[in-house]
Write a protein that holds these residues in place. Sequence first.
Motif, mmCIF file in Angstrom:
data_model
loop_
_atom_site.group_PDB
_atom_site.id
_atom_site.type_symbol
_atom_site.label_atom_id
_atom_site.label_comp_id
_atom_site.label_asym_id
_atom_site.label_seq_id
_atom_site.Cartn_x
_atom_site.Cartn_y
_atom_site.Cartn_z
ATOM 1 N N GLN A 174 54.144 -31.050 -96.365
ATOM 2 C CA GLN A 174 53.939 -31.859 -97.570
ATOM 3 C C GLN A 174 55.135 -31.820 -98.513
ATOM 4 O O GLN A 174 55.094 -32.386 -99.607
ATOM 5 C CB GLN A 174 52.687 -31.375 -98.317
ATOM 6 C CG GLN A 174 51.426 -31.391 -97.480
ATOM 7 C CD GLN A 174 51.126 -32.790 -96.940
ATOM 8 O OE1 GLN A 174 51.262 -33.794 -97.648
ATOM 9 N NE2 GLN A 174 50.729 -32.870 -95.666
ATOM 10 N N ASP B 123 52.434 -31.812 -90.829
ATOM 11 C CA ASP B 123 51.710 -31.015 -91.825
ATOM 12 C C ASP B 123 52.600 -30.566 -92.976
ATOM 13 O O ASP B 123 52.166 -29.789 -93.820
ATOM 14 C CB ASP B 123 51.078 -29.796 -91.156
ATOM 15 C CG ASP B 123 52.116 -28.892 -90.509
ATOM 16 O OD1 ASP B 123 53.263 -29.370 -90.315
ATOM 17 O OD2 ASP B 123 51.799 -27.722 -90.206
ATOM 18 N N LYS C 61 56.532 -39.904 -89.903
ATOM 19 C CA LYS C 61 56.455 -39.415 -91.279
ATOM 20 C C LYS C 61 57.864 -39.160 -91.805
ATOM 21 O O LYS C 61 58.620 -38.369 -91.241
ATOM 22 C CB LYS C 61 55.647 -38.114 -91.337
ATOM 23 C CG LYS C 61 55.491 -37.561 -92.756
ATOM 24 C CD LYS C 61 54.633 -36.326 -92.751
ATOM 25 C CE LYS C 61 54.451 -35.795 -94.167
ATOM 26 N NZ LYS C 61 53.596 -34.582 -94.193
#
Length: 534
Positions: free
Chosen positions: A173, A171, A66
């Motif tokens: 964002q 997690d 990510k």
Amino acid sequence: MNLDFDKWVALISVGFPFAAFLWEFAVVGRKRLGYRVQMDTLAADATQSPYAGVLRDMQQDGHHLKDPSFVLLRIENAGTAPIEEGDYLTPDSDPCGIRVTFRERQVAALVVTELSQDELRDAFIRDNQAVPGFGHDNHLPERQGVIRLPKVKLPVRAEYKVLVVLERWPDDQSREPFPKPVFRGAVGGRRRWFDPVLRFFRFKVARTESHVFASRPAWFGIVLLAMAVMVQAGLTLFVRDEPAPLDCVGGTLHLGGSTAFAPAVKAAADEYVKLCAAKGAHIPVDGGTFQGSGNGVAALEKTGDDAGISGEEGLRDHIAFTDGPTEGNHPQILPRPIAYTLFTLVVNEDAKVRNLSLQQVRDIYARKITNWSEVGGADLPVHLVDRYRNSGTRNALEKRVLKGRPVPEADVNDCSALDRNKPGVCEADSTDNLLDRTAAIPGALGYSEVSSVTSGRLVKLRIDDMPPTLDGVENGTYPYWQTEYAYTYGEPPADSIAAAFLRYLTDQGGKDVLRQYGNRPCSETKYPLVCRPT
């Protein structure tokens, strides 16, 4: 030993290179571990090319990274001596020499690359295994990734690079930029005799820091040295130890008189003291120095009488300033016109008035007009704030604006006692107090020397559409001005500080100071001895 300023600069110029040399090469420069972050970028920043799909598709343990990012670190021996394993300032039981923390990111992989010497390879990999102290950890509670670098033996100018691949926590964002990496680690030979001293002053020996040339303390010394050299050069080129001007006279001079003219006189006195400091000139000025034109003349006369001055020679060290010529019979004091100054009527902004005709001004002080609405202003009663009877500013108002008619007598002893719902009159003992009370009382009207008006709640009134300017005085369209006089008790001796200061005000640099405060020096008028607008 007495040292003046330029000698202190010379000593600093010599001392700091020596101190900087010792600090840089004997204290921290000998053992210095340096780092540089040569790259810290998101993979997305590099994927503006149609050929960069691999960077977007990097995976670890079956999941795509990510927001992958790359960091390239350079670790180097920036000192003048080899760095040994025992030089790292971590416990002997800890095989890790440097820790780098990446906040808000976790480490996916790292690799050591671009070794300056092949021998450095064994410091990281042995028998295809990472050596103790080399690796990485991810700490979820703190949301940070950490890489560990071992205690590498680095010869002089040796270096290695570490490429780190990181990703944003799954997690997370956020799209905020990542914080910069944080380095922890230092070297410095813990067996040196002065290390306890450095630890006492909380100096870290050769703290790991990003630099190419010198440490921060050394940079500070170098910058301070450069400043000292420039100051010394400036003193040599532009500042010379010159004696006081020939016309300077030392001693203590006592001033008094007009509160309206006081700011200009005080500024000129400060400049005279600076100019004649070598002669020991001293002109004390405080809040009680100027007490009004009349009080100043009275105090001057008393001082001269008490001193028993007689004959042609007068007081050497006293001057009183007045707004206009003093009234009454004063045979022992002599006037000298200094400048003509500009006065203005000031009104509280709540009155909503900015311009009055000369006749309206006279009717207000005759108490024929008692509410500002009668002249187009707000529905507020007119409160007149006057100076005491011996004030030169008040005398100038009565003589030049009111055609010789006196201002009305005070209704109360204290301006705070005025009935705010009825017109009234009160008095103040100084220009500053008058301005303060006028600014505080809605509908109040006062008067002052122009340059003293600084409050935002006061409006300088135009008279017959003319603002208070020297040009208006000189062309005859603005009526409120007065000649400022300097009074002495008898003729001060030519070698006295009183005579020297008067020469400074009338013929030397004091004229420039008076001009800055909105006055016209008499020497610049057509008839200096009369000192009136032409």
